[in-house]
Design a protein around this motif. Structure first.
Motif, short mmCIF file in Angstrom:
data_model
loop_
_atom_site.label_atom_id
_atom_site.label_comp_id
_atom_site.label_asym_id
_atom_site.label_seq_id
_atom_site.Cartn_x
_atom_site.Cartn_y
_atom_site.Cartn_z
N LEU A 114 0.85 -1.20 0.00
CA LEU A 114 0.00 0.00 0.00
C LEU A 114 0.88 1.25 0.00
O LEU A 114 0.92 2.00 0.98
N PRO A 115 1.59 1.52 -1.09
CA PRO A 115 2.57 2.60 -1.09
C PRO A 115 1.96 3.98 -0.89
O PRO A 115 2.67 4.90 -0.48
N ASP A 116 0.67 4.13 -1.17
CA ASP A 116 0.03 5.44 -1.02
C ASP A 116 -0.72 5.57 0.30
O ASP A 116 -1.49 6.51 0.48
N THR A 117 -0.53 4.62 1.19
CA THR A 117 -1.25 4.61 2.48
C THR A 117 -0.26 4.86 3.61
O THR A 117 0.89 4.43 3.57
N ARG A 118 -0.73 5.62 4.61
CA ARG A 118 0.13 5.97 5.76
C ARG A 118 -0.08 4.91 6.83
O ARG A 118 -1.03 4.97 7.61
#
Ligand SMILES: NC(=O)c1ccc[n+]([C@@H]2O[C@H](COP(=O)([O-])OP(=O)(O)OC[C@H]3O[C@@H](n4cnc5c(N)ncnc54)[C@H](OP(=O)(O)O)[C@@H]3O)[C@@H](O)[C@H]2O)c1
Length: 205
Positions: A114-118
């Protein structure tokens, strides 16, 4: 705040109750579909609704996943983009089968997907019955039961720390996602009934 919870078992249902009680709006999901969660949301009251996992992810500003680790690849990546995901899951080979972690922390495999998730690791070190009963906002932070968090995004960690404090626990930041290995199963701080003051002493602060 809108909070999505993926996983409606021991940990997911407990967190849903605690967050509804302090005034948040919760959407909760399981694997079988929202229609199987009607009894739970009726019990939780007005602040809770049942959704699919993807809908709960779209709904929440913060999403908590509390599902068996072996299912982490089913988390809804598109709907989680840009969101804070708290991973409460733990890897137990006996339950989850063999998963190759290499040198990575459990949470890093989720973050890689999930590269776009913090991604923040949190709520994974406390037994659900303690989570149900030990929160106490009347206590000063040092005397509260500690809940460990880790992550690579300081602002995301602060948001999660604030949520932890709101339900009467004390957050303790163990560092990066990689360093969250120190709060995985079988570590010295995993599932230990200790206060923030005791955690600080134990971890050498
Ligand atoms: N139990 C504890 O005290 C505790 C404490 C800290 C951390 N944890 C960790 O938190 C995780 C959950 O533990 P638990 O004890 O709450 O488990 P649990 O009671 O067995 O509940 C698991 C929940 O996850 C749902 N689920 C499974 N696969 C899913 C998927 N692919 N998508 C959406 N939902 C899915 C299940 O729904 P269905 O029933 O519909 O399949 C169920 O609601 C585990 O990784 C565990 O190690 C547990």
């Amino acid at each position: 705040m809108n909070i999505g919870i993926i996983g409606a078992g021991n940990i997911g249902a407990t967190l849903a109750k605690l967050f509804v009680e302090v005034g948040h709006s919760v959407a909760i999901a399981n694997s079988r579909g929202p229609e199987t969660l009607q009894a739970l949301v009726n019990e939780l009251g007005n602040g809770a609704q049942a959704m699919t996992a993807a809908e709960a992810a779209a709904f929440g500003e913060v999403i908590i996943e509390a599902i068996p680790y072996k299912f982490y690849r089913t988390l809804p990546a598109a709907e989680l983009a840009g969101k804070i995901l708290v991973t409460a899951g733990n890897y137990y080979p006996g339950r989850d089968g063999q998963i190759e972690l290499g040198d990575k922390a459990e949470s890093e495999l989720i973050a890689d997907m999930l590269p776009d998730t913090r991604v923040v690791k949190g709520f994974n070190t406390i037994w659900f019955k303690h989570l149900q009963t030990q929160g106490d906002t009347s206590k000063p932070p040092a005397d509260r039961r500690v809940i460990f968090i880790a992550g690579d995004d300081p602002a995301a960690k602060q948001t999660v720390a604030d949520l932890i404090a709101e339900i009467g626990f004390a957050p303790y930041d163990t560092g990066s996602l990689h360093h969250s290995k120190i709060q995985q199963p079988d570590t010295a701080i995993y599932n230990k009934d200790i206060t923030l003051a005791e955690a600080r002493a134990q971890l050498g602060e």
